[in-house]
Motif scaffolding. Structure first.
Motif, PDB file in Angstrom:
ATOM      1  N   LEU A   6       0.836  -1.208   0.000  1.00 20.04           N
ATOM      2  CA  LEU A   6       0.000   0.000   0.000  1.00 20.04           C
ATOM      3  C   LEU A   6       0.870   1.258   0.000  1.00 20.04           C
ATOM      4  O   LEU A   6       0.579   2.232  -0.704  1.00 20.04           O
ATOM      5  CB  LEU A   6      -0.940  -0.003   1.213  1.00 20.04           C
ATOM      6  N   ALA A   7       1.953   1.207   0.766  1.00 19.75           N
ATOM      7  CA  ALA A   7       2.859   2.369   0.804  1.00 19.75           C
ATOM      8  C   ALA A   7       3.469   2.589  -0.583  1.00 19.75           C
ATOM      9  O   ALA A   7       3.554   3.736  -1.064  1.00 19.75           O
ATOM     10  CB  ALA A   7       3.946   2.136   1.847  1.00 19.75           C
ATOM     11  N   GLU A  10       0.869   4.061  -2.865  1.00 22.03           N
ATOM     12  CA  GLU A  10       0.639   5.492  -2.585  1.00 22.03           C
ATOM     13  C   GLU A  10       1.750   6.344  -3.198  1.00 22.03           C
ATOM     14  O   GLU A  10       1.500   7.454  -3.660  1.00 22.03           O
ATOM     15  CB  GLU A  10       0.568   5.710  -1.065  1.00 22.03           C
ATOM     16  N   GLY A  14      -0.148   8.549  -5.486  1.00 19.30           N
ATOM     17  CA  GLY A  14      -0.573   9.617  -4.562  1.00 19.30           C
ATOM     18  C   GLY A  14      -1.630   9.033  -3.642  1.00 19.30           C
ATOM     19  O   GLY A  14      -2.420   8.174  -4.059  1.00 19.30           O
ATOM     20  N   LYS A  15      -1.666   9.526  -2.414  1.00 17.77           N
ATOM     21  CA  LYS A  15      -2.552   8.972  -1.371  1.00 17.77           C
ATOM     22  C   LYS A  15      -4.025   8.975  -1.787  1.00 17.77           C
ATOM     23  O   LYS A  15      -4.759   8.014  -1.559  1.00 17.77           O
ATOM     24  CB  LYS A  15      -2.410   9.836  -0.103  1.00 17.77           C
ATOM     25  N   SER A  16      -4.454  10.065  -2.469  1.00 16.94           N
ATOM     26  CA  SER A  16      -5.891  10.200  -2.741  1.00 16.94           C
ATOM     27  C   SER A  16      -6.386   9.197  -3.786  1.00 16.94           C
ATOM     28  O   SER A  16      -7.593   9.027  -3.960  1.00 16.94           O
ATOM     29  CB  SER A  16      -6.194  11.630  -3.196  1.00 16.94           C
ATOM     30  N   SER A  17      -5.478   8.536  -4.484  1.00 18.82           N
ATOM     31  CA  SER A  17      -5.909   7.567  -5.502  1.00 18.82           C
ATOM     32  C   SER A  17      -5.738   6.126  -5.043  1.00 18.82           C
ATOM     33  O   SER A  17      -5.822   5.192  -5.854  1.00 18.82           O
ATOM     34  CB  SER A  17      -5.149   7.804  -6.807  1.00 18.82           C
ATOM     35  N   VAL A  18      -5.485   5.954  -3.743  1.00 19.18           N
ATOM     36  CA  VAL A  18      -5.450   4.602  -3.168  1.00 19.18           C
ATOM     37  C   VAL A  18      -6.528   4.576  -2.085  1.00 19.18           C
ATOM     38  O   VAL A  18      -6.353   5.099  -0.991  1.00 19.18           O
ATOM     39  CB  VAL A  18      -4.059   4.287  -2.558  1.00 19.18           C
ATOM     40  N   THR A  20      -8.914   2.972   0.683  1.00 20.85           N
ATOM     41  CA  THR A  20      -8.912   1.806   1.580  1.00 20.85           C
ATOM     42  C   THR A  20     -10.076   1.826   2.579  1.00 20.85           C
ATOM     43  O   THR A  20     -10.416   0.783   3.123  1.00 20.85           O
ATOM     44  CB  THR A  20      -7.583   1.704   2.371  1.00 20.85           C
ATOM     45  N   ALA A  42      -7.382  -2.668  -1.519  1.00 20.81           N
ATOM     46  CA  ALA A  42      -7.510  -1.249  -1.874  1.00 20.81           C
ATOM     47  C   ALA A  42      -8.187  -1.137  -3.229  1.00 20.81           C
ATOM     48  O   ALA A  42      -8.195  -2.090  -4.011  1.00 20.81           O
ATOM     49  CB  ALA A  42      -6.126  -0.594  -1.948  1.00 20.81           C
ATOM     50  N   LEU A  44      -7.749   1.141  -6.540  1.00 22.68           N
ATOM     51  CA  LEU A  44      -6.713   2.015  -7.099  1.00 22.68           C
ATOM     52  C   LEU A  44      -7.266   2.809  -8.267  1.00 22.68           C
ATOM     53  O   LEU A  44      -7.994   2.263  -9.110  1.00 22.68           O
ATOM     54  CB  LEU A  44      -5.534   1.154  -7.572  1.00 22.68           C
TER      55      LEU A  44
END
Ligand SMILES: Cc1cc2nc3c(=O)[nH]c(=O)nc-3n(C[C@H](O)[C@H](O)[C@H](O)COP(=O)(O)OP(=O)(O)OC[C@H]3O[C@@H](n4cnc5c(N)ncnc54)[C@H](O)[C@@H]3O)c2cc1C
Length: 472
Positions: A6-7, A10, A14-18, A20, A42, A44
């Motif tokens: 997941l990291a 991201e 970018g965080k907003s497109s993963v 969860t 997740a 994606l």
């Protein structure tokens, strides 16, 4: 391991497109019919092809499976992850750019996440027709249409999605990008990779872009609703239109009395304008590039001939665009009326037209004998031999418990008749997880093994949409 992936995702997206959280992922985890539900590590949302490739590479490294998703309107559970919570859903929805329209080539180059209706509208604004048309066009996406080789109402004249496609861009199971976007109409250079990916339901590669054919916009379209008594006269009518109207015939849809009664129950504004609720209402469309007058005269003269032949007993010609649209809405609302009525058992099948009457007579009789009072909602793209032979329980019986007991034997009964008539158990909706169990028997062992060989060769880790279409 999951946290590490997941990291990495991201970092790529970018965080907003993963996504969860339960709230954000929920819409991606249940199919349109609410028949299948799953969990995901997740969801994606890549924004370009390079990001899709990077996702696949990251997932392949740790053997995490990927479920591609377009508009999530498919009928076979192909876009729904399993229950393990260890798969990722890869939604193409942010990849929705029309990259180019080539007027000389009469093609459109577009990304997989373009919504079908947007593509149709864009084509019209440039003076072209993009002929793919189906009830879900407001939300299904071109990548999903390609992955399912969608059919719809214009197949008779323009073919299915495969016939409309001249090139693809695909991310492979290894995260490589195959650029097959030349858009040539002739290209005999070995195996046809494009055709391999079309209809593969996300199991062989992720479609990220495509070159699709455009056609001249017709000057005039005329739509009529016609009443017939039985299937033989309906097929004679189709053959008459094919002979007299040739390529001007762009739609030939069949709706039974029962399917329109269900429509009227849930959408009373959709009353059938034909008299006396005929056994079969046939929706016919002609499209012409010459003139309004030409196509109108042709339509009237074919209908007169059909009346003289005694194969139709009533007809209503749409007098304006809004009436024509109302006729089409009647056809498209049958699926919605069925959904409003409750769970039903769908059979999206093709039967050779020469065997269609035998199929319907025999299957209807066997179904009524075995399940007295059962409701058969039979409609479809009759011009292509494609029936939606759907089953609802007798009036007043709870569909969920009825289906739980009877689903398997009903499928078996119907598919046995399909086989005996030389038909197909999936005309246009695909296999997904719904028909996985039936595929081997239907394809035969040789074809089924060849399909598995292809899957193993292209996706040796089995990370692209596993347990859809094939289990290996
Ligand atoms: C009201 C209604 C009417 C319909 N009428 C018709 C009809 O007339 N004819 C017809 O053929 N279908 C019809 N359908 C079914 C459905 O709309 C089609 O199958 C459509 O092509 C699915 O597109 P989608 O974008 O929703 O795909 P999804 O449902 O998201 O996915 C379908 C399959 O394709 C795979 N997939 C999606 N995008 C990609 C991609 N970019 N790369 C690789 N794999 C991908 C998924 O993993 C899944 O296996 C109808 C559905 C509804 C709800």
């Amino acid at each position: 391991m999951s946290q590490q992936l997941l990291a990495e995702l991201e970092l790529i997206l970018g965080k907003s497109s993963v996504l969860t959280s339960e709230n954000e992922t929920a819409p991606y985890l249940t199919d349109w019919r609410k028949r299948y539900s799953g969990k995901a590590l997740a969801v994606l949302l890549p924004g370009n092809t390079e990001e899709v490739a990077a996702i696949v590479k990251a997932c392949a490294k740790v053997h995490i499976a990927i479920v591609p998703q377009g508009g999530n309107t498919g009928f076979c559970g192909g876009a729904t992850p399993d229950n393990s919570g260890q798969q990722v859903v890869l939604s193409l929805k942010r990849m929705n750019q029309i990259r180019a329209i080539d007027v000389s080539n009469q093609t459109i180059l577009l990304e997989a996440g373009c919504i079908l209706q947007v593509v149709q509208e864009q084509a019209v604004s440039e003076g072209f027709l993009f002929p793919l048309s189906l009830g879900a066009e407001g939300s299904c996406m071109i990548g999903g249409n390609l992955a399912t080789n969608a059919g719809g109402t214009n197949v008779l004249r323009y073919g299915n999605t495969r016939d409309l496609c001249l090139g693809l861009e695909v991310v492979t199971a290894q995260g490589e990008i195959w650029d097959g976007l030349k858009g040539l109409r002739k290209d005999n250079t070995g195996y046809d990779l494009r055709d391999l990916f079309i209809g593969s339901e996300g199991t062989l590669g992720i479609i990220t872009a495509a070159v699709m054919k455009l056609y001249p916009l017709p000057i005039s379209q005329w739509t009529t609703l016609v009443a017939t008594e039985d299937i033989p006269s309906t097929i004679t009518l189709l053959n008459l239109f094919q002979k007299r109207a040739t390529s001007l015939l762009t739609g030939f849809e069949m709706m039974t009395q029962e399917s329109l009664a269900l429509n009227e129950k849930h959408f009373p504004q959709m009353a059938n304008p034909l008299k006396n609720h005929p056994p079969f209402s046939i929706l016919i469309e002609l499209s012409d590039h010459e003139s309004e007058e030409h196509v109108r005269q042709l339509l009237e003269s074919i209908l007169e001939e059909a009346l003289e032949m005694g194969i139709i007993n009533d007809a209503v010609i749409a007098s304006n665009l809004s009436q024509a649209n109302a006729f089409w809405h009647m056809r498209e609302h049958i699926t919605l009326a069925q959904a409003a009525e409750g769970a039903n058992l769908k059979h999206d099948i093709t039967i050779p037209l020469s065997a269609l009457d035998r199929f319907i007579q025999t299957t209807d009789r066997l179904m009524q004998k075995q399940y007295p009072g059962i409701r058969i909602i039979n409609f479809g793209h009759l011009g292509d031999g494609n029936l939606h032979y759907n089953i609802a329980p007798p009036e007043g019986v709870d569909p969920i418990s009825f289906n739980a007991t009877n689903e398997k034997p009903i499928h078996e009964l119907i598919y046995a008749q399909v086989e005996s008539c030389g038909g197909s158990i999936s005309a246009e909706h695909g296999v997904g997880q719904l028909k996985l169990g039936e595929l081997r028997a239907h394809k035969g062992p040789v074809a089924h093994e060849l399909m598995k060989t292809l899957k193993r060769a292209l996706d040796p880790q089995n990370i692209l949409n596993p347990h859809k279409v094939l289990s290996i």
